[in-house]
Enzyme design. Structure first.
Site, short mmCIF file in Angstrom:
data_model
loop_
_atom_site.label_atom_id
_atom_site.label_comp_id
_atom_site.label_asym_id
_atom_site.label_seq_id
_atom_site.Cartn_x
_atom_site.Cartn_y
_atom_site.Cartn_z
N ASP A 11 0.88 -1.16 0.00
CA ASP A 11 0.00 0.00 0.00
C ASP A 11 0.93 1.22 0.00
O ASP A 11 2.13 1.09 0.29
CB ASP A 11 -0.89 -0.03 1.25
CG ASP A 11 -1.82 1.17 1.32
OD1 ASP A 11 -2.34 1.59 0.28
OD2 ASP A 11 -2.01 1.70 2.43
N ASP A 13 0.01 5.11 0.97
CA ASP A 13 -0.14 6.09 2.05
C ASP A 13 -0.23 5.39 3.40
O ASP A 13 -1.07 4.52 3.61
CB ASP A 13 -1.38 6.95 1.82
CG ASP A 13 -1.35 8.22 2.63
OD1 ASP A 13 -0.27 8.79 2.80
OD2 ASP A 13 -2.42 8.66 3.10
#
Length: 216
Positions: A11, A13
């Site tokens: 992922d 952020d």
């Protein structure tokens, strides 16, 4: 872990970089324009979900309903605010240990793929200067369903030609953990142990990630 993994799906952020303040500023500006209350607590609920789902959360307390066309216009407006802000992002926004984790993966021959719910991920990756360390960036816009559905992690695995069950996934949001689990990955949650309880393992931050564990 009972098998050797061939790829790591990241992922963005909250795992590799922190643009939470930029997202908050963009959503807060939109909320202020609409006369809606928006604080850090509500912002936490937007973590790991799509732009349209985030907008629905923002509009929960709106005094009137919004048509689909109006919602898309609002989402586009918010994204414009966000894109203007992230034009100023530099590699300094990478979280401690992020670049080292990616470099270690590459040195070990592990494929690296991005599984972010953000449609702005390619721009962010470019601004952060880590494009050469990514083998593939899944297109969030092409995913039929956003996290917690498995679509984005399935795309990220397919993009590097590795079956999901041979992929290790890192995510910092409950929706992301559920998404990666549904895809069939071994999931490492990054952050809060209570929020990420569904993960197979949990580390406090990306600096604690040891890619060599993928080869054990």
């Amino acid at each position: 872990m009972s098998q050797t993994y061939k790829a790591v799906l990241f992922d963005l952020d909250g795992v590799l970089a922190d643009s939470a303040r930029e997202h908050y500023a963009a959503w807060k500006r939109l909320a202020d324009e609409l006369g809606l209350a928006f604080d850090e607590q509500k912002n936490e609920r937007l973590k790991g979900v799509s732009r349209m789902a985030s907008l629905d959360i923002l509009l929960e307390d709106a005094p009137r309903s919004y048509s689909d066309a109006e919602k898309h216009a609002l989402a586009t407006r918010k994204n414009g605010y966000y894109q203007a802000i992230i034009q100023k992002i530099t590699p300094d926004a990478l979280l401690p240990g992020a670049r080292q984790a990616l470099e270690a993966c590459k040195a070990l021959g592990l494929k690296t793929s991005l599984a972010s719910a953000s449609r702005n991920a390619p721009l962010l990756i470019d601004r952060l200067g880590i494009g050469p360390l990514m083998d593939f960036i899944a297109d969030a816009g092409a995913a039929k369903q956003s996290k917690p559905a498995p679509d984005i992690f399935l795309m990220a695995a397919k993009g590097v030609g590795v079956p999901p069950e041979r992929c290790l996934a890192l995510d910092d949001a409950a929706a992301g953990v559920l998404s990666a689990k549904a895809a069939g990955c071994y999931v490492i949650g990054v952050g809060d142990t209570d929020i990420l309880a569904a993960a197979d393992a949990i580390i406090p931050d990306i600096a604690a990630f040891d890619p060599k564990s993928c080869l054990d």
